[in-house]
Enzyme design. Structure first.
Site, mmCIF file in Angstrom:
data_model
loop_
_atom_site.group_PDB
_atom_site.id
_atom_site.type_symbol
_atom_site.label_atom_id
_atom_site.label_comp_id
_atom_site.label_asym_id
_atom_site.label_seq_id
_atom_site.Cartn_x
_atom_site.Cartn_y
_atom_site.Cartn_z
ATOM 1 N N SER A 175 -83.125 -21.240 -18.928
ATOM 2 C CA SER A 175 -81.996 -20.434 -19.418
ATOM 3 C C SER A 175 -80.714 -20.862 -18.711
ATOM 4 O O SER A 175 -80.766 -21.545 -17.676
ATOM 5 C CB SER A 175 -82.297 -18.963 -19.093
ATOM 6 O OG SER A 175 -81.143 -18.167 -19.115
ATOM 7 N N TYR A 188 -84.295 -11.207 -14.882
ATOM 8 C CA TYR A 188 -84.382 -12.370 -15.786
ATOM 9 C C TYR A 188 -83.871 -13.628 -15.072
ATOM 10 O O TYR A 188 -84.495 -14.689 -15.125
ATOM 11 C CB TYR A 188 -83.550 -12.069 -17.034
ATOM 12 C CG TYR A 188 -83.624 -13.082 -18.138
ATOM 13 C CD1 TYR A 188 -84.724 -13.152 -18.988
ATOM 14 C CD2 TYR A 188 -82.569 -13.971 -18.373
ATOM 15 C CE1 TYR A 188 -84.771 -14.076 -20.031
ATOM 16 C CE2 TYR A 188 -82.606 -14.886 -19.404
ATOM 17 C CZ TYR A 188 -83.710 -14.940 -20.241
ATOM 18 O OH TYR A 188 -83.755 -15.843 -21.278
#
Ligand code: NAP
Ligand code: GCO
Length: 294
Positions: A175, A188
């Site tokens: 990510s 996250y």
């Protein structure tokens, strides 16, 4: 015999057709076959929709046999229909990637039906957008379990087969938050930052067994996961986060799941056999850009 004004690719294609001699082409240099995945067994986790589905579709187009999983029966049934509609005979299993016993069972099922797994894409993931001071440790752990522990569990389950086969490809879906922080995504970001390092560590430990483990770091991609960030405002205007992302992306748009297809096929194929421990950011330029000057 040949018109040497033709491009090298056309000359090689003629040789291929006329002489039916693949070996000769390989000996003569690089061929586009290096990007094919014919006969390869690929397991893409969480590929019922979104990024995983697009990657599975691309792998199937390149010749791979596809297995995928997800947790929800309804998602599985819909995905099987969607794969069929695209002419893809995908094998679907129900299973949670953060549960070791379920992962071992899924790997057994895939191997019994399709053969030993050549390509694993650790794609399944969740996000919780909660300010850190409001997040419970249980919620934090759940994100870490699915986004960071699960890729370890899945890789651990397929690496022995890859070692026996003499090759393997593992692609971890990382990510922007493998590199950058942002408000409300502490769990996250911690998971995706960790996943970048798990990628490098798998490369370090198993590169000698001819296993390449790389990551793809998607930018902001329009999928169900990011749907809340794109929802129209009550007055019909665009969500402020949506506008922020478009301004922050030199490409000037959100990514589509299809933008991940080419990079994923590259990292799954022989074309990337000397690429290992790398994170390929597919972000429309976000990481290269400081932001619009005033
Ligand atoms: P998505 O639209 O939310 O799809 C997630 C998929 O994973 C679904 O098929 C879901 O199906 C499955 N899944 C979730 N948890 C699972 C679990 N514990 N076990 C098995 N399957 C599970 O997500 P996406 O946007 O396509 O993202 C895919 C991956 O890319 C994720 O790792 C995400 O963090 C990452 N990523 C996304 C973006 C983005 O902008 N969209 C950007 C960078 C990275 P079930 O609910 O049925 O289990
Ligand atoms: C968020 C987004 C991101 C993206 C992606 C960025 O809330 O910031 O959901 O985390 O999904 O991972 O690369």
């Amino acid at each position: 015999m040949f018109n040497f004004h033709l491009t090298r690719f056309v000359r090689l294609s003629i040789l291929y057709k006329v002489l039916d001699c693949k070996e000769m082409i390989v000996d003569m240099g690089f061929g586009m076959d290096a990007f094919r995945l014919d006969g390869k067994v690929a397991w893409i986790t969480g590929a019922a929709y979104g990024i995983g589905f697009a990657i599975a579709e691309a792998f199937a187009a390149a010749g791979a046999r596809i297995a995928f999983n997800c947790r929800d029966e309804r998602h599985l049934d819909k995905a099987l229909e969607d794969y069929r509609a695209k002419g893809i005979d995908a094998m679907g299993c129900i299973g949670d990637v953060s549960d070791e016993a379920q992962v071992e069972r899924m790997v057994r099922e895939i191997e019994a039906k399709l053969g030993v797994i050549d390509i694993l894409v650790n794609n399944a993931g969740i996000i919780r957008r909660v300010p850190m001071l409001e997040m419970s440790a249980a919620d934090y752990r759940q994100v870490i379990d699915i986004d960071l522990v699960a890729p370890f569990i899945c890789a651990k389950a397929v690496i022995p087969g890859m070692i026996q086969k003499g090759h393997g490809k593992i692609i971890n879906i990382c990510s922007m938050t493998s590199e950058l922080g942002r408000e409300t995504v502490s769990a996250y970001a911690a998971a995706k930052g960790g996943l970048k390092m798990l990628t490098r560590n798998i490369c370090s430990e198993y590169g000698g067994a001819n296993i390449q483990c790389n990551g793809i770091g998607p930018g902001y991609i329009a999928t169900p996961q990011t749907e809340p960030l794109r929802q129209r405002q009550p007055d019909g205007s665009r969500h402020p986060f949506d506008q922020f992302i478009v301004a922050k992306t030199p490409a000037g748009r959100w990514g589509e799941a299809e933008d991940l297809m080419g990079p994923a096929v590259f990292l799954a194929s022989d074309a990337s056999n000397f690429v290992n421990g790398h994170i390929l950011y597919v972000d429309g330029g976000i990481l290269a850009y400081i932001g619009k000057q005033p």
